[in-house]
Write an enzyme that holds these catalytic residues in place. Structure first.
Site, mmCIF file in Angstrom:
data_model
loop_
_atom_site.group_PDB
_atom_site.id
_atom_site.type_symbol
_atom_site.label_atom_id
_atom_site.label_comp_id
_atom_site.label_asym_id
_atom_site.label_seq_id
_atom_site.Cartn_x
_atom_site.Cartn_y
_atom_site.Cartn_z
ATOM 1 N N THR A 64 -7.140 -3.275 8.206
ATOM 2 C CA THR A 64 -6.145 -2.846 7.220
ATOM 3 C C THR A 64 -5.345 -1.660 7.747
ATOM 4 O O THR A 64 -5.909 -0.622 8.032
ATOM 5 C CB THR A 64 -6.841 -2.399 5.920
ATOM 6 O OG1 THR A 64 -7.736 -3.413 5.536
ATOM 7 C CG2 THR A 64 -5.832 -2.128 4.830
ATOM 8 N N GLN A 65 -4.065 -1.838 7.882
ATOM 9 C CA GLN A 65 -3.258 -0.739 8.404
ATOM 10 C C GLN A 65 -2.300 -0.201 7.353
ATOM 11 O O GLN A 65 -1.589 0.753 7.599
ATOM 12 C CB GLN A 65 -2.466 -1.202 9.626
ATOM 13 C CG GLN A 65 -3.327 -1.664 10.758
ATOM 14 C CD GLN A 65 -3.995 -0.497 11.485
ATOM 15 O OE1 GLN A 65 -3.495 0.603 11.468
ATOM 16 N NE2 GLN A 65 -5.129 -0.744 12.101
#
Lengths: 287, 210
Positions: A64-65
């Site tokens: 998850t960025q």
């Protein structure tokens, strides 16, 4: 040492030696390759995918960025005998007001409440972790529950651990409650594990909009009514200035009597201030 | 994201406003200044108590000093979460050491442990700037100063953190005759640990809360 037979089936995959290969004799090693689950009976090469062909242009798969559905500021203050937390009930999908009745404050146990801003799904995961802790306390059945300080300590480690894996939980959490000895606790932890305790905390926009009000008006021995009035004023300011917020709020109290999460409510607002209509009238050089 | 930015250099993508998402960094700079001065048979350690991010003050009362034993403290500035993780680890290593050796870790031993701990994380460094200070095995004041990845040396005095550029020249100029009261400091409160053979004494000095 005796070779230890494994219970693995040879069909499990390459490198998983069954009982046969556990004792490597020349009879096993020298014979031609045998058909296995990986090697077709036809004798052809096993089907495999060249990783470079499926790799995305951005490189390997990443964690998850960035967040998807987010909650905005959480505000909280200490007052005489407890702590009060407040936030709105919006789950925003980018700038779309996607979910308008999300409750972002949870009761962990009789003494602890947690509120969250940031990625909602990450908060739901954190909620599950905390439920497991509470269930464990219940099952142990010795009347002992985690205090807010302990819940806070746990959450700081969870958040810091995940940032260390470069896979952060995208949240700012606020933990409030009352210890068994009556001490009021209030702390906050961010997505990379930075944390502190204070008499008043605010995450996100609230750190800029609400904390100056808290610094002026909050005191640890203020009355419950004063604390609620202060939080409502702070929520109103956040609602005026934060476009990712809605006029639907929740206030929760954690006192010696337990945790009470209030029903959602709306605030009176006034939008016809002259400064709202012409916000740059006195700001020379602004546009 | 992939289709939009494919083939566009990173800096050009930023300039063209193609960046679409919030991004994150595993580090933050939470500021703070620490210093330590060694004397013949004492050591003084001080650290500001403000914790900030950018221009925002997170809290005015958070301690940066870990008292490990009667003869050794560690003061750290930099990234608060790394600092807390480091302090937690050193505290637990100190407890383990006492179980194994039935005595507290000496200050030089702690100094070496701190260096090893920091260098262990050479390729994902702890963003902390440390001073390890106390009394050595002979009872003399000792100050060890570090960089983020574990290089260290023993000095007579040292300062670290966001205020070090202002403070180090003053220390260099004044500390032929040590008096920590002359040191210019900003922040909310300074906590001061005075380490002598009698033990550790903690004091606070209020500063301008600007």
């Amino acid at each position: 040492m005796l070779p230890r037979p494994t219970t693995h089936s040879k069909a499990l995959g390459p490198g998983v030696a069954g009982p046969e290969l556990a004792v490597a004799t020349s009879a096993v090693l020298d014979r031609p390759p045998q058909p296995t689950a990986q090697r077709p009976l036809s004798g052809a090469q096993a089907f495999s995918v060249d990783p470079s062909l499926v790799e995305s242009a951005d490189g390997p798969r990443q964690h998850t960025q960035y967040p998807y559905v987010t909650g905005t500021s959480v505000l909280a203050v200490k007052y005489a005998g407890g702590v009060m937390l407040a936030c709105d009930t919006l789950g925003a999908y980018g700038s779309t007001k996607r979910y308008k009745s999300l409750e972002r404050i949870i009761r962990v146990n009789a003494r602890t409440a947690v509120a969250a801003g940031g990625e909602i799904s990450d908060f739901q995961y954190i909620t599950r972790l905390l439920e497991e802790l509470a269930t464990d306390d219940y099952r142990t059945d010795d009347g002992i529950e985690l205090g807010p300080r302990e819940v806070f300590s746990y959450l700081t480690r969870v958040m810091y651990n995940r940032r260390g894996k470069m896979d952060p939980l995208w949240n700012s959490l606020v933990v409030g409650g009352v210890e068994a000895d009556g001490t009021v606790f209030l702390g906050t932890v961010g997505m990379i594990g930075t944390h502190y305790t204070d008499s008043h905390v605010a995450t996100g926009f609230g750190a800029h909009l609400a904390r100056p009000m808290f610094r002026e008006r909050q005191s640890d021995d203020m009355s419950e009514a004063d604390a609620e009035a202060l939080l409502r004023d702070a929520l109103r300011v956040c609602y005026y200035r934060d476009k990712q917020s809605i006029n639907k709020f929740q206030v929760a109290k954690a006192t010696g009597e337990g945790v009470a999460i209030g029903k959602p409510f709306a605030l009176e607002t006034k939008w016809d201030y002259k400064a709202f209509a012409a916000p740059t009238k006195w700001a020379i050089g602004a546009w | 994201m992939a289709t939009l930015t494919a083939g566009v250099p990173k800096h050009a993508a930023g300039a063209a406003g193609i960046k679409q998402h919030a991004s994150w960094s595993p580090y933050d700079d939470n500021g703070g200044t620490t210093l330590a001065v060694a004397g013949a048979d004492y050591c003084i350690v001080a650290a500001s108590m403000r914790m900030s991010t950018g221009y925002s003050i997170m809290t005015r009362r958070s301690s940066k000093i870990l008292q490990l034993t009667d003869k050794c403290v560690i003061a750290s500035a930099g990234f608060q979460a790394d600092m807390k993780a480091l302090h937690k680890m050193l505290q637990s290593r100190n407890v383990t050491y006492q179980h194994s050796h039935a005595k507290p870790m000496s200050c030089p031993a702690t100094a070496q442990l701190l260096s090893n701990t920091l260098y262990h994380r050479r390729f994902f460094p702890l963003f902390t700037f440390n001073i390890c200070a106390g009394l050595d095995d002979e009872g003399k004041g000792a100050v060890y100063t570090y960089d983020a990845i574990g290089s260290y040396e023993r000095t007579g005095y040292s300062c670290q953190g966001s205020g070090k550029d202002l403070m180090q020249p003053v220390l260099d100029n004044q500390l032929k005759a040590a008096s920590p009261l002359l040191i210019p400091a900003r922040g909310d409160t300074v906590e001061i640990f005075v380490i002598t053979k009698e033990g550790v004494r903690r004091e606070e000095l209020e500063l301008k809360k600007d």
